[in-house]
Structures are given as C-alpha cells and as structure tokens.
Design a protein around this motif. Structure first.
Motif, PDB file in Angstrom:
ATOM      1  N   ALA A   1      94.421  93.149  49.264  1.00  0.00           N
ATOM      2  CA  ALA A   1      94.779  94.570  49.230  1.00  0.00           C
ATOM      3  C   ALA A   1      95.098  95.113  50.619  1.00  0.00           C
ATOM      4  O   ALA A   1      95.871  96.060  50.746  1.00  0.00           O
ATOM      5  CB  ALA A   1      93.658  95.387  48.591  1.00  0.00           C
TER       6      ALA A   1
ATOM      7  N   ARG B   1      99.181  95.924  40.433  1.00  0.00           N
ATOM      8  CA  ARG B   1      98.043  95.010  40.527  1.00  0.00           C
ATOM      9  C   ARG B   1      97.800  94.221  39.246  1.00  0.00           C
ATOM     10  O   ARG B   1      97.116  93.224  39.245  1.00  0.00           O
ATOM     11  CB  ARG B   1      96.790  95.804  40.887  1.00  0.00           C
ATOM     12  CG  ARG B   1      96.907  96.402  42.253  1.00  0.00           C
ATOM     13  CD  ARG B   1      95.673  97.192  42.583  1.00  0.00           C
ATOM     14  NE  ARG B   1      96.119  98.326  43.379  1.00  0.00           N
ATOM     15  CZ  ARG B   1      95.690  99.551  43.217  1.00  0.00           C
ATOM     16  NH1 ARG B   1      94.810  99.836  42.294  1.00  0.00           N
ATOM     17  NH2 ARG B   1      96.139 100.515  43.972  1.00  0.00           N
TER      18      ARG B   1
ATOM     19  N   ARG C   1      98.712  95.271  51.284  1.00  0.00           N
ATOM     20  CA  ARG C   1      99.465  96.250  50.511  1.00  0.00           C
ATOM     21  C   ARG C   1      99.757  97.507  51.332  1.00  0.00           C
ATOM     22  O   ARG C   1     100.872  98.025  51.310  1.00  0.00           O
ATOM     23  CB  ARG C   1      98.712  96.587  49.219  1.00  0.00           C
ATOM     24  CG  ARG C   1      99.563  97.226  48.186  1.00  0.00           C
ATOM     25  CD  ARG C   1      98.924  97.353  46.816  1.00  0.00           C
ATOM     26  NE  ARG C   1      97.534  97.775  46.842  1.00  0.00           N
ATOM     27  CZ  ARG C   1      96.511  97.019  46.439  1.00  0.00           C
ATOM     28  NH1 ARG C   1      96.718  95.807  45.998  1.00  0.00           N
ATOM     29  NH2 ARG C   1      95.288  97.474  46.472  1.00  0.00           N
TER      30      ARG C   1
ATOM     31  N   LEU D   1      94.221  89.047  38.974  1.00  0.00           N
ATOM     32  CA  LEU D   1      93.914  90.416  39.386  1.00  0.00           C
ATOM     33  C   LEU D   1      92.904  90.396  40.517  1.00  0.00           C
ATOM     34  O   LEU D   1      93.049  91.094  41.515  1.00  0.00           O
ATOM     35  CB  LEU D   1      93.399  91.219  38.184  1.00  0.00           C
ATOM     36  CG  LEU D   1      93.050  92.677  38.440  1.00  0.00           C
ATOM     37  CD1 LEU D   1      94.301  93.428  38.894  1.00  0.00           C
ATOM     38  CD2 LEU D   1      92.495  93.313  37.178  1.00  0.00           C
TER      39      LEU D   1
ATOM     40  N   TRP E   1      94.612  89.128  43.701  1.00  0.00           N
ATOM     41  CA  TRP E   1      95.506  90.123  44.297  1.00  0.00           C
ATOM     42  C   TRP E   1      94.705  91.203  45.012  1.00  0.00           C
ATOM     43  O   TRP E   1      95.096  91.685  46.057  1.00  0.00           O
ATOM     44  CB  TRP E   1      96.419  90.715  43.226  1.00  0.00           C
ATOM     45  CG  TRP E   1      97.495  91.577  43.811  1.00  0.00           C
ATOM     46  CD1 TRP E   1      97.634  92.907  43.682  1.00  0.00           C
ATOM     47  CD2 TRP E   1      98.571  91.167  44.665  1.00  0.00           C
ATOM     48  NE1 TRP E   1      98.727  93.361  44.378  1.00  0.00           N
ATOM     49  CE2 TRP E   1      99.316  92.304  44.995  1.00  0.00           C
ATOM     50  CE3 TRP E   1      98.979  89.941  45.173  1.00  0.00           C
ATOM     51  CZ2 TRP E   1     100.433  92.266  45.804  1.00  0.00           C
ATOM     52  CZ3 TRP E   1     100.097  89.899  45.986  1.00  0.00           C
ATOM     53  CH2 TRP E   1     100.799  91.049  46.280  1.00  0.00           C
ATOM     54  N   HIS E   2      93.524  91.560  44.483  1.00  0.00           N
ATOM     55  CA  HIS E   2      92.678  92.553  45.150  1.00  0.00           C
ATOM     56  C   HIS E   2      92.161  92.032  46.487  1.00  0.00           C
ATOM     57  O   HIS E   2      91.933  92.815  47.401  1.00  0.00           O
ATOM     58  CB  HIS E   2      91.498  92.947  44.255  1.00  0.00           C
ATOM     59  CG  HIS E   2      91.870  93.929  43.203  1.00  0.00           C
ATOM     60  ND1 HIS E   2      92.222  95.222  43.481  1.00  0.00           N
ATOM     61  CD2 HIS E   2      91.953  93.804  41.858  1.00  0.00           C
ATOM     62  CE1 HIS E   2      92.505  95.860  42.361  1.00  0.00           C
ATOM     63  NE2 HIS E   2      92.359  95.012  41.355  1.00  0.00           N
TER      64      HIS E   2
ATOM     65  N   ASN F   1     102.662  96.937  44.575  1.00  0.00           N
ATOM     66  CA  ASN F   1     101.682  97.897  44.078  1.00  0.00           C
ATOM     67  C   ASN F   1     101.249  97.691  42.635  1.00  0.00           C
ATOM     68  O   ASN F   1     100.326  98.350  42.179  1.00  0.00           O
ATOM     69  CB  ASN F   1     102.218  99.313  44.266  1.00  0.00           C
ATOM     70  CG  ASN F   1     102.284  99.659  45.731  1.00  0.00           C
ATOM     71  OD1 ASN F   1     101.274  99.767  46.393  1.00  0.00           O
ATOM     72  ND2 ASN F   1     103.493  99.779  46.247  1.00  0.00           N
TER      73      ASN F   1
END
Length: 169
Positions: free
Chosen positions: A10, A91, A13, A3, A6-7, A89
């Motif tokens: 961002a 997350r 994204r 997590l 992945w942030h 999208n």
C-alpha cells in the motif's frame, strides 16, 4: 490471498497516485501549451500546440489525420492513465487479472504518444527543409516528460504486480 499481498504494498499506492497526478498535469499542459513555432521565409510564423494542431487539421478538412492524432496523442494517453489509476487503487482485483490488463495496456499503449509526435516532427522538418526554421517551446518538453512518466509508472506497476504474483505462488 492477493488482497492481503496488495495491502502489503500500500505504501507504493500513495507515491504512484501522486506521480499519476503529476503526469496528468504534465500531459494536459503539454497538450495545450505551444510546442513549436515554424517560421517560413522569415515572414510567416505559426505557433501551435497538439490541441491547436488537431483543431486546425479538423477545420481544414483533414479529418482522418486530425482524428488519428486525437486518438493517439490525447485519448489513448488519458485512457492509459485512467487505467493505471484504476489498477493501482482497485484493491479487490486479483493479481492475475491486474497483470493481464497491464500486458494489454503495454501491447497497445506503445503505439501512442511519443512515436506519433516524433514522426510528425520529422515529417514537418523534412517537408520544410531550408524554407523554414523551427523553434521548440515548453509544450513539447512537458508532453515528452508525461510520456516518459507514463512509461515508467506502467513499468513500476508491472514489476509490483509481478512481485505480488511471485509472492502468491
């Protein structure tokens, strides 16, 4: 841990979402706008899009061919885009699961869209030969652009996920 990783990505994204929206617009326009006009013996002229071609096949009793084109030219590309949007999208999904879904999408997604269209155009051109001429319209180019964008976006998400997986180990 995934997590957090992945942030870190961002910023990708937003660009991916924008490109997915653009791809959806191109795909829908490519499906509905005229793709080709066939002129036979200088007198008869038919202009069709993917959607009008599919409905024509279904109305003329060619249900199997119409349904195959519907599946491979409309349903699978839309499902692929929906899955890409969800993967980009979501997350909370782990990178390993994200990668498995991307690989699955790659395995089955290659059978959709462009291959079917190329084969269909070649069949029409071979069958008609000297009896007809074919004029290409924007729908074909928009459809091809959407296909290429979906392939590029899938590759981008795969590389991003691989990078995240590599950072986790």
């Amino acid at each position: 841990m995934s997590l957090y990783r992945w942030h870190r990505y961002a910023s990708h994204r937003g660009v991916l979402n924008l490109l997915l929206c653009l791809t959806l617009v191109l795909l829908l326009a490519g499906l509905w706008l005229p793709m080709v006009t066939m002129t036979q013996l200088v007198i008869f002229e038919n202009t069709f899009s993917v959607i009008s071609g599919i409905t024509g096949l279904l109305q003329r009793g060619n249900a199997l061919l119409g349904l195959l084109l519907l599946l491979f030219s409309v349903c699978i590309p839309l499902m692929k885009m929906g899955l890409l949007f969800w993967l980009v999208n979501n997350r909370r999904m782990g990178s390993a699961r994200r990668m498995r879904l991307l690989q699955l999408m790659h395995e089955y997604g290659r059978w959709a869209m462009l291959d079917v269209m190329v084969v269909a155009v070649l069949v029409v051109m071979v069958k008609l030969g000297a009896f007809a001429s074919i004029q290409v319209h924007p729908g074909l180019y928009l459809f091809a652009a959407a296909v290429l964008l979906i392939m590029l976006l899938t590759g981008w998400v795969v590389k991003l996920t691989e990078h995240i997986n590599g950072a986790e180990t």
